[in-house]
Design a protein around this motif. Structure first.
Motif, PDB file in Angstrom:
ATOM      1  N   LEU A 225      76.933 -39.604  46.716  1.00 39.48           N
ATOM      2  CA  LEU A 225      75.511 -39.522  46.403  1.00 39.48           C
ATOM      3  C   LEU A 225      74.675 -39.301  47.660  1.00 39.48           C
ATOM      4  CD1 LEU A 225      75.256 -42.422  43.780  1.00 39.48           C
ATOM      5  CD2 LEU A 225      75.598 -39.980  43.345  1.00 39.48           C
ATOM      6  N   ARG A 226      75.031 -39.960  48.743  1.00 39.47           N
ATOM      7  CA  ARG A 226      74.266 -39.816  49.984  1.00 39.47           C
ATOM      8  C   ARG A 226      74.449 -38.428  50.615  1.00 39.47           C
ATOM      9  NH1 ARG A 226      71.788 -44.297  51.643  1.00 39.47           N
ATOM     10  NH2 ARG A 226      72.600 -46.369  51.108  1.00 39.47           N
ATOM     11  N   ALA A 227      75.614 -37.832  50.431  1.00 38.59           N
ATOM     12  CA  ALA A 227      75.887 -36.527  51.040  1.00 38.59           C
ATOM     13  C   ALA A 227      75.341 -35.366  50.223  1.00 38.59           C
ATOM     14  CB  ALA A 227      77.395 -36.351  51.226  1.00 38.59           C
ATOM     15  N   ALA A 228      74.940 -35.629  48.974  1.00 37.42           N
ATOM     16  CA  ALA A 228      74.503 -34.561  48.076  1.00 37.42           C
ATOM     17  C   ALA A 228      73.088 -34.093  48.390  1.00 37.42           C
ATOM     18  CB  ALA A 228      74.570 -35.054  46.629  1.00 37.42           C
ATOM     19  N   ARG A 229      72.803 -32.845  48.030  1.00 31.01           N
ATOM     20  CA  ARG A 229      71.440 -32.312  48.146  1.00 31.01           C
ATOM     21  C   ARG A 229      70.495 -33.009  47.182  1.00 31.01           C
ATOM     22  NH1 ARG A 229      71.468 -25.891  47.695  1.00 31.01           N
ATOM     23  NH2 ARG A 229      69.257 -26.443  47.574  1.00 31.01           N
ATOM     24  N   ASP A 230      71.019 -33.418  46.050  1.00 33.78           N
ATOM     25  CA  ASP A 230      70.257 -34.150  45.046  1.00 33.78           C
ATOM     26  C   ASP A 230      71.275 -34.965  44.268  1.00 33.78           C
ATOM     27  OD1 ASP A 230      68.179 -35.071  43.533  1.00 33.78           O
ATOM     28  OD2 ASP A 230      67.898 -33.236  42.362  1.00 33.78           O
ATOM     29  N   ALA A 231      70.850 -36.091  43.708  1.00 25.82           N
ATOM     30  CA  ALA A 231      71.820 -36.976  43.064  1.00 25.82           C
ATOM     31  C   ALA A 231      71.206 -37.702  41.883  1.00 25.82           C
ATOM     32  CB  ALA A 231      72.365 -37.980  44.080  1.00 25.82           C
ATOM     33  N   ARG A 232      72.074 -38.073  40.947  1.00 23.59           N
ATOM     34  CA  ARG A 232      71.690 -38.867  39.785  1.00 23.59           C
ATOM     35  C   ARG A 232      72.704 -40.002  39.620  1.00 23.59           C
ATOM     36  NH1 ARG A 232      68.051 -35.964  40.382  1.00 23.59           N
ATOM     37  NH2 ARG A 232      66.769 -34.832  38.869  1.00 23.59           N
ATOM     38  N   ARG A 233      72.242 -41.093  39.035  1.00 23.45           N
ATOM     39  CA  ARG A 233      73.139 -42.195  38.685  1.00 23.45           C
ATOM     40  C   ARG A 233      72.683 -42.794  37.367  1.00 23.45           C
ATOM     41  NH1 ARG A 233      71.263 -47.428  40.550  1.00 23.45           N
ATOM     42  NH2 ARG A 233      69.324 -47.265  41.745  1.00 23.45           N
ATOM     43  N   PRO A 234      73.612 -43.265  36.562  1.00 24.40           N
ATOM     44  CA  PRO A 234      73.242 -43.793  35.246  1.00 24.40           C
ATOM     45  C   PRO A 234      72.600 -45.173  35.328  1.00 24.40           C
ATOM     46  CG  PRO A 234      75.614 -43.912  35.576  1.00 24.40           C
ATOM     47  CD  PRO A 234      75.067 -43.155  36.739  1.00 24.40           C
ATOM     48  N   ARG A 235      71.875 -45.511  34.305  1.00 23.23           N
ATOM     49  CA  ARG A 235      71.188 -46.795  34.221  1.00 23.23           C
ATOM     50  C   ARG A 235      72.155 -47.874  33.725  1.00 23.23           C
ATOM     51  NH1 ARG A 235      65.779 -47.974  34.598  1.00 23.23           N
ATOM     52  NH2 ARG A 235      65.298 -45.746  34.707  1.00 23.23           N
ATOM     53  N   HIS A 236      73.280 -47.947  34.391  1.00 24.14           N
ATOM     54  CA  HIS A 236      74.305 -48.950  34.120  1.00 24.14           C
ATOM     55  C   HIS A 236      75.326 -48.848  35.255  1.00 24.14           C
ATOM     56  CE1 HIS A 236      76.102 -45.337  31.995  1.00 24.14           C
ATOM     57  NE2 HIS A 236      77.003 -45.637  32.913  1.00 24.14           N
ATOM     58  N   GLY A 237      76.351 -49.676  35.218  1.00 29.76           N
ATOM     59  CA  GLY A 237      77.435 -49.558  36.189  1.00 29.76           C
ATOM     60  C   GLY A 237      77.237 -50.427  37.422  1.00 29.76           C
ATOM     61  N   GLU A 238      78.169 -50.286  38.355  1.00 29.66           N
ATOM     62  CA  GLU A 238      78.218 -51.151  39.531  1.00 29.66           C
ATOM     63  C   GLU A 238      76.975 -51.019  40.403  1.00 29.66           C
ATOM     64  OE1 GLU A 238      81.664 -52.390  42.743  1.00 29.66           O
ATOM     65  OE2 GLU A 238      81.402 -50.271  42.256  1.00 29.66           O
TER      66      GLU A 238
END
Length: 278
Positions: A225-238
């Protein structure tokens, strides 16, 4: 290729178990079977989006699964040409591990404690958890191709792990150059240099892509995620449970509905004009 790659973690980001789907799986599309049982699903809309995403040629699945576990997944149409398995330890091209990448990984892991040492630490913890929950099964502890190791927790054991035991293990392995990540019933110990982002960057370089966008839900996805030009993460998980506030936009939904959002976003990124991707 002038635009970016679209890279994504799989479990709890694009594909979901019965527990993590947060929906009636009777209305979902099965994408994985194991020992005669369906164990992973996506929404019907996500299934259609994934078919279009794979067809772009710009999609790279990225997973901590072994290559054998990854191969259990089915796709709407041809499988993605490139895939990253074993948390970046294996680079698959048309299903075949890339030998040059394997040699590079072997070199970068030389500075960390051997995987067998981390596995022994997990085995000691597993015995402790087994004793803490009378009548439970012993956690299974496995090493993956001398790359990393993990323990599969049994019923009732996770609550005995969270807290001091997990903190002590994390501190110990950190000194050995390993990251600890708890995802559902699986507790991973992964050498820090073994990253998803390095493998995806390698694919981008080989294809002449303009970097990559990425999605993921766990601590093992942070580097991606940090290396990406843009990133998404779900509203759940670790990451969501930990309150991680890194550079990745949250989905509006949780569970399998979040996977549908991620698939739509990845497709939009993979098919956008290069100058419009941010």
């Amino acid at each position: 290729m002038s635009g970016p790659l679209a890279a994504s973690d799989l479990d709890q980001t694009l594909v979901f178990s019965r527990r993590s789907a947060r929906a009636d799986v009777a209305g979902l599309v099965p994408v994985e079977e194991y020992r005669g049982e369906t164990i992973s699903w996506v929404t019907p809309r996500a299934w259609e989006l994934l078919g279009r995403l794979v067809a772009t040629g710009a999609f790279v699945p990225v997973t901590t699964r072994t290559s054998e576990q990854y191969a259990r997944l089915r796709w709407p149409g041809p499988v993605p040409r490139w895939a990253v398995t074993a948390n970046g330890g294996v680079l698959l091209r048309d299903g075949v591990p890339d030998a040059a990448w394997a040699r590079r990984v072997e070199g970068v892991l030389a500075g960390c404690a051997p995987v067998e040492r981390a596995r022994a630490a997990l085995a000691r913890l597993a015995a402790d958890l087994h004793a803490a929950v009378p009548g439970s099964q012993a956690p299974a502890v496995r090493a993956v191709d001398r790359l990393f190791c993990y323990a599969v927790l049994r019923e009732g054991q996770r609550e005995h792990l969270e807290g001091p035991r997990l903190g002590e293990l994390t501190a110990l392995l950190d000194g050995w150059g390993h990251t600890v990540s708890l995802q559902g019933r699986k507790l991973y110990a992964v050498p820090r240099p073994l990253t998803k982002s390095a493998a995806v960057a390698e694919v981008a370089a080989r294809l002449g892509a303009d970097g990559f966008v990425a999605a993921g839900d766990s601590l093992l996805d942070v580097d991606l995620l940090r290396a990406a030009r843009d990133a998404r993460r779900p509203r759940h998980g670790e990451l969501f449970a930990a309150g991680w506030d890194g550079p990745a936009q949250l989905t509006a939904a949780a569970g399998a509905a979040a996977g549908e959002e991620v698939a739509a976003w990845l497709l939009a990124a993979a098919t956008a004009a290069p100058e419009r991707v941010t």
